[in-house]
Design a protein around this motif. Structure first.
Motif, PDB file in Angstrom:
ATOM      1  N   ILE A 141       0.838  -1.199   0.000  1.00 56.47           N
ATOM      2  CA  ILE A 141       0.000   0.000   0.000  1.00 56.47           C
ATOM      3  C   ILE A 141       0.872   1.249   0.000  1.00 56.47           C
ATOM      4  O   ILE A 141       2.071   1.195   0.277  1.00 56.47           O
ATOM      5  N   ASP A 142       0.275   2.393  -0.285  1.00 57.53           N
ATOM      6  CA  ASP A 142       0.946   3.678  -0.163  1.00 57.53           C
ATOM      7  C   ASP A 142       1.214   3.933   1.321  1.00 57.53           C
ATOM      8  O   ASP A 142       0.284   3.919   2.129  1.00 57.53           O
ATOM      9  N   PRO A 143       2.459   4.160   1.737  1.00 55.66           N
ATOM     10  CA  PRO A 143       2.742   4.373   3.158  1.00 55.66           C
ATOM     11  C   PRO A 143       1.898   5.464   3.802  1.00 55.66           C
ATOM     12  O   PRO A 143       1.561   5.380   4.989  1.00 55.66           O
ATOM     13  N   LYS A 144       1.518   6.460   3.023  1.00 52.88           N
ATOM     14  CA  LYS A 144       0.763   7.561   3.603  1.00 52.88           C
ATOM     15  C   LYS A 144      -0.686   7.176   3.913  1.00 52.88           C
ATOM     16  O   LYS A 144      -1.433   7.973   4.493  1.00 52.88           O
ATOM     17  N   THR A 145      -1.091   5.963   3.538  1.00 51.91           N
ATOM     18  CA  THR A 145      -2.430   5.488   3.893  1.00 51.91           C
ATOM     19  C   THR A 145      -2.387   4.589   5.137  1.00 51.91           C
ATOM     20  O   THR A 145      -3.390   3.970   5.472  1.00 51.91           O
ATOM     21  N   ALA A 146      -1.234   4.531   5.796  1.00 52.55           N
ATOM     22  CA  ALA A 146      -1.100   3.751   7.034  1.00 52.55           C
ATOM     23  C   ALA A 146      -1.026   4.691   8.226  1.00 52.55           C
ATOM     24  O   ALA A 146      -0.494   5.809   8.132  1.00 52.55           O
ATOM     25  N   VAL A 147      -1.551   4.237   9.355  1.00 53.63           N
ATOM     26  CA  VAL A 147      -1.528   4.996  10.611  1.00 53.63           C
ATOM     27  C   VAL A 147      -0.841   4.137  11.666  1.00 53.63           C
ATOM     28  O   VAL A 147      -1.198   2.967  11.849  1.00 53.63           O
ATOM     29  N   PHE A 148       0.149   4.720  12.364  1.00 55.43           N
ATOM     30  CA  PHE A 148       0.837   4.044  13.462  1.00 55.43           C
ATOM     31  C   PHE A 148       0.471   4.773  14.757  1.00 55.43           C
ATOM     32  O   PHE A 148       1.042   5.820  15.070  1.00 55.43           O
ATOM     33  N   TYR A 149      -0.449   4.208  15.512  1.00 55.02           N
ATOM     34  CA  TYR A 149      -0.907   4.828  16.766  1.00 55.02           C
ATOM     35  C   TYR A 149      -0.097   4.311  17.949  1.00 55.02           C
ATOM     36  O   TYR A 149       0.279   3.133  17.992  1.00 55.02           O
ATOM     37  N   ALA A 150       0.167   5.183  18.934  1.00 58.17           N
ATOM     38  CA  ALA A 150       0.881   4.783  20.148  1.00 58.17           C
ATOM     39  C   ALA A 150       0.098   5.226  21.376  1.00 58.17           C
ATOM     40  O   ALA A 150      -0.275   6.394  21.496  1.00 58.17           O
ATOM     41  N   SER A 151      -0.148   4.286  22.283  1.00 50.46           N
ATOM     42  CA  SER A 151      -0.705   4.664  23.582  1.00 50.46           C
ATOM     43  C   SER A 151       0.419   5.255  24.422  1.00 50.46           C
ATOM     44  O   SER A 151       1.579   5.259  24.024  1.00 50.46           O
ATOM     45  N   GLY A 152       0.101   5.733  25.610  1.00 44.43           N
ATOM     46  CA  GLY A 152       1.115   6.373  26.447  1.00 44.43           C
ATOM     47  C   GLY A 152       1.913   5.417  27.297  1.00 44.43           C
ATOM     48  O   GLY A 152       2.623   5.846  28.208  1.00 44.43           O
ATOM     49  N   ARG A 153       1.844   4.127  27.028  1.00 44.03           N
ATOM     50  CA  ARG A 153       2.493   3.137  27.878  1.00 44.03           C
ATOM     51  C   ARG A 153       3.878   2.744  27.411  1.00 44.03           C
ATOM     52  O   ARG A 153       4.752   2.402  28.205  1.00 44.03           O
ATOM     53  N   LYS A 456      -5.741   2.750   4.886  1.00 43.10           N
ATOM     54  CA  LYS A 456      -5.789   1.328   4.525  1.00 43.10           C
ATOM     55  C   LYS A 456      -5.243   0.412   5.613  1.00 43.10           C
ATOM     56  O   LYS A 456      -5.542  -0.791   5.622  1.00 43.10           O
ATOM     57  N   ALA A 457      -4.410   0.967   6.534  1.00 48.35           N
ATOM     58  CA  ALA A 457      -3.793   0.119   7.553  1.00 48.35           C
ATOM     59  C   ALA A 457      -3.668   0.894   8.857  1.00 48.35           C
ATOM     60  O   ALA A 457      -3.387   2.101   8.860  1.00 48.35           O
ATOM     61  N   PHE A 458      -3.857   0.185   9.965  1.00 46.97           N
ATOM     62  CA  PHE A 458      -3.754   0.780  11.301  1.00 46.97           C
ATOM     63  C   PHE A 458      -2.958  -0.173  12.183  1.00 46.97           C
ATOM     64  O   PHE A 458      -3.297  -1.354  12.301  1.00 46.97           O
ATOM     65  N   ILE A 459      -1.875   0.341  12.772  1.00 49.31           N
ATOM     66  CA  ILE A 459      -1.129  -0.422  13.768  1.00 49.31           C
ATOM     67  C   ILE A 459      -1.282   0.291  15.105  1.00 49.31           C
ATOM     68  O   ILE A 459      -1.027   1.501  15.207  1.00 49.31           O
ATOM     69  N   GLY A 460      -1.722  -0.447  16.122  1.00 56.78           N
ATOM     70  CA  GLY A 460      -1.926   0.120  17.446  1.00 56.78           C
ATOM     71  C   GLY A 460      -0.884  -0.403  18.416  1.00 56.78           C
ATOM     72  O   GLY A 460      -0.884  -1.586  18.751  1.00 56.78           O
ATOM     73  N   LEU A 461       0.006   0.471  18.862  1.00 61.57           N
ATOM     74  CA  LEU A 461       1.004   0.109  19.859  1.00 61.57           C
ATOM     75  C   LEU A 461       0.394   0.353  21.239  1.00 61.57           C
ATOM     76  O   LEU A 461       0.562   1.392  21.850  1.00 61.57           O
ATOM     77  N   GLY A 462      -0.366  -0.651  21.716  1.00 59.31           N
ATOM     78  CA  GLY A 462      -1.062  -0.511  22.991  1.00 59.31           C
ATOM     79  C   GLY A 462      -2.330   0.293  22.861  1.00 59.31           C
ATOM     80  O   GLY A 462      -2.730   0.755  21.791  1.00 59.31           O
ATOM     81  N   GLY A 463      -3.005   0.455  23.995  1.00 61.52           N
ATOM     82  CA  GLY A 463      -4.204   1.274  24.050  1.00 61.52           C
ATOM     83  C   GLY A 463      -5.451   0.552  23.582  1.00 61.52           C
ATOM     84  O   GLY A 463      -5.448  -0.634  23.262  1.00 61.52           O
TER      85      GLY A 463
END
Length: 756
Positions: A141-153, A456-463
């Motif tokens: 996919i186009d990298p700009k269509t991905a989201v890398f979310y981070a919780s505060g942990r 197109k893509a979501f990665i959740g680092l915690g939360g």
């Protein structure tokens, strides 16, 4: 009126806290290692709590943990396990009907899992399979269509690598949990004093004469803060609180670590004055304080030739004073009283304490930040503090109280969607690539693009992203249209049950667990609310042999996604976290000098704050007074049958994690399905105690948003304000209803109607 309402008669802390911990201990059964873990918690060389971000003192108490911190530790060390057998027994559709608390109670995740749409179940997979599949999807996919979310942990080491991974992949889409709570601080404070974080250090609390609290629930959200508050009161400092809710922790405290207090019933009254300001009325209240301070200065100067204001500081270090003064002078007391819900006499009482105090600290929480004009709240508070030069000297300053344990630190080391906040030129030189320079997606913008199908893509680092955000129903409906969703977690939550077409659930180590890598046991680091960095060492046996550390997971995803780069040795970094800290030091040399040498500095090592040094990194080069444009931070005015909803957390939860159904400090037990109302409002609205009602959004956008099944419960609140629990009330908050400058959701003054 208090006799007519649910409330708690005891003090914060005390035997109530001990009993609550005993109940949590029996529920989670963490095992005998918990005693040693608690002994080491928040102490130099020990393990840093995964709960709140309040600072860790150089000379800790025998038990340097609070009720909520201990509950978080019990929950992480629980004997319960959420294994592949559990997922074989339950479809994901079935689990969507479970309550948050019931999902939490399944315990620690043990194996990497892949969602199988054909059976509607999670099935086990190997780490190698997961990394390869996720990497293949991201490369497609186009990298700009991905989201890398981070919780505060996540630790500083993990956050640094995660941000680097995102940029090497090709985007700045790095929303994090601060977008939902204190991003207003990062934007608001930076605008007026040039620093995105608070200016205080712990020793300031030993020297201040007064502390003013705005919109922060210390007793439930950061109970260890009660110790320095109690000590300040005992030496004569005065505390003034502005909060729509009478939170017990800022009223009365009994120290569980003081045998005399526990055995004799001795307790400390925390707040000298406590004012229940209307939700959204803080600008009006602060304007009233400023108005009296200005009047007192004029009178004192005319009568005695003495100034209340620090005129030398104002002349040398600030700009905009005359415009601010003119606007405040032109604002009448009638408007101030109407919007704040407080009388002129009450506000002048508080202002006199500010005037008499030589050194004052301002503390605040999401009661200031989560409004449509939350940034104006921060600007107004800064106006008041600049009047007497209460920024940039010992015993004084502004101190926002952060929530999650490392939410401030993640921003420090590069988790930011704003490229101007990150030293990209230095990163480019370090790692031999050209980072993207366009602004990425914060939480609200990411949600908007998920709704339109552009993400197109979501990665959740915690939360628990889907539970924490506004507009939940629409978001859950749009979520499965994404191609890829990946969740990195210790326990099961609601966000893991709404999946993209390809979905993985990756279990990680907890911070209290030993992190063994090729070079041996590892140390991680976190930053507290007062900008101090602390090393954390886990000692407990991991909950499962199949767990990986967050660092190892991020590195594994990066290796599977990115082309090889000799300047980015992911395997080396995973083997020895000291090598990551060396890279952090190279990227941020002014803040992380001798990083590896200072890991276990008692009290943490201070990374510095320019505003504390009276170096103002603002557009003007000076601290900025701001002429208040409004008195109501809510964003909409009053209207017939419109109520101001305040979303709250109980003292048996942390963020979206629900440990149980006891909100002891408010006198509410066994349920979260309540609508808290002033008894006079209940009568005026034609309702009765115990009646079951619903709430509907009163936002003027034509969208029907509702939450039902709430029991009307009498509670001491300002007239026109009602309360209920977060995150259950999030469906009532429109995605567009956020602070105008920071896009922080405005969850503390939501316009709603009560419906049958």
């Amino acid at each position: 009126m208090e006799d007519e309402t649910v409330h708690y008669d005891g003090a914060a802390g005390g035997w109530g806290s001990v009993g609550s911990l005993a109940h949590a201990l029996a529920r989670d059964l963490p095992g005998p290692a918990v005693a040693d873990t608690l002994r080491r918690q928040n102490k130099p060389g020990g393990f840093m709590c995964v709960s709140c971000a309040w600072t860790k003192p150089a000379k800790p108490h025998p038990f340097e943990f609070c009720e909520n911190g201990a509950k978080a530790t019990f929950a992480e060390m629980t004997k319960r396990r959420c294994t592949p057998d559990f997922f074989a027994e339950h479809t994901v559709t079935d689990l969507k009907g479970w309550k948050d608390h019931d999902l939490e109670m399944q315990g620690r995740l043990t194996h990497p899992m892949r969602y199988d749409a054909g059976t509607d179940r999670y099935v086990p997979c190997t780490w190698e399979e997961a990394f390869a599949a996720i990497g293949a999807e991201l490369k497609g996919i186009d990298p700009k269509t991905a989201v890398f979310y981070a919780s505060g942990r996540a630790s500083l080491e993990t956050a640094y690598l995660y941000a680097l991974f995102a940029r090497m992949y090709g985007h700045n889409n790095l929303p994090d949990s601060s977008n939902m709570c204190h991003e207003t601080t990062s934007v608001g404070l930076k605008t007026v004093i040039g620093s995105p974080v608070g200016t205080c250090v712990l020793s300031d609390f030993d020297q201040c004469d007064a502390i003013f609290f705005f919109g922060q629930n210390t007793g439930s959200n950061s109970p260890r803060l009660l110790h320095p508050l109690q000590e300040a009161v005992k030496r004569g400092a005065k505390i003034v609180t502005f909060n729509p809710v009478r939170e017990r922790g800022l009223e009365v405290f009994k120290n569980p670590q003081a045998p005399t207090e526990m055995l004799t019933g001795q307790e400390t009254r925390i707040s000298t004055l406590y004012f229940q300001v209307r939700a959204g009325g803080d600008i009006a209240a602060i304007t009233g304080l400023i108005k009296h301070v200005l009047a007192a200065d004029a009178h004192s100067h005319a009568t005695h030739g003495k100034r209340v204001l620090d005129t030398d500081f104002i002349a040398q270090h600030t700009t905009g004073f005359e415009a601010m003064k003119a606007k405040v002078d032109a604002t009448g007391w009638e408007a101030i009283e109407k919007e704040s819900g407080l009388t002129r006499d009450e506000l002048e009482q508080a202002a006199r304490i500010y005037i008499e105090a030589d050194r004052s600290i301002a503390m605040y929480g999401m009661g200031l930040t989560q409004h449509v004009h939350g940034s104006d709240n921060i600007a107004a508070l800064t106006n008041l503090w600049l009047l007497k030069g209460n920024i940039g000297r010992d015993g004084a300053g502004i101190s926002p109280v952060r929530g999650h344990s490392n939410v401030q630190g993640q921003r420090t080391v590069g988790i930011s969607e704003k490229p101007e906040l990150v030293p990209l030129d230095r990163i480019a030189e370090q790692f031999g690539f050209e980072p993207p320079r366009d602004e990425g997606l914060n939480t609200v913008k990411a949600c908007e693009k998920i709704l339109t199908g552009e993400v197109k893509a979501f990665i959740g680092l915690g939360g628990n992203f889907l539970r924490a955000i506004p507009e939940r129903e629409r978001m859950e409906e749009a979520w499965p249209r994404m191609r890829l969703t990946v969740q990195i977690a210790t326990k099961l939550n609601r966000s893991h049950l709404i999946n993209g077409r390809v979905a993985y659930l990756l279990p990680c180590l907890g911070r209290s667990e030993e992190d063994r890598q090729a070079s041996g046991p590892q140390t991680v680091t976190v930053e507290d609310s007062l900008s101090c960095i602390h090393g954390s060492v886990g000692k407990n046996e991991p909950a499962s042999e199949h767990l990986k550390s967050e660092v190892a997971i991020v590195a594994g995803l990066a290796r599977a996604t990115l082309s090889p780069n000799p300047k980015a040795p992911w395997e080396t970094w995973t083997a020895d976290y000291a090598t990551i800290r060396s890279r952090i030091q190279q990227t941020y040399p002014d803040q992380f000098d001798r990083f590896n040498e200072r890991l276990f500095t008692p009290g943490g090592f201070y990374r510095g704050n320019t505003a504390r040094e009276r170096i103002w990194k603002t557009k003007s080069g000076k601290a900025q007074f701001t002429a208040p444009e409004r008195l109501n931070a809510m964003g909409v005015g009053d209207a017939p049958e419109r109520w101001r909803l305040i979303t709250m957390r109980s003292n048996d939860q942390f963020n979206t994690t629900i440990y149980g159904y006891s909100d002891r400090l408010r006198g509410i037990e066994g349920t979260r399905d309540v609508l808290l109302m002033n008894p006079e409002d209940i009568a005026a609205a034609g309702l009765t105690e115990g009646q079951v009602v619903g709430l509907a959004s009163d936002a003027e956008d034509g969208v029907d948003r509702r939450v039902g099944g709430l029991t009307v419960t009498p509670f001491l609140l300002p007239r026109g304000c009602i309360g209920s629990y977060y995150p259950e009330m999030n469906p009532l908050i429109p995605l567009w209803y956020h602070d105008q400058a920071s896009k922080t959701p405005a969850a503390k003054s939501v316009p709603v109607r009560i419906v049958a």
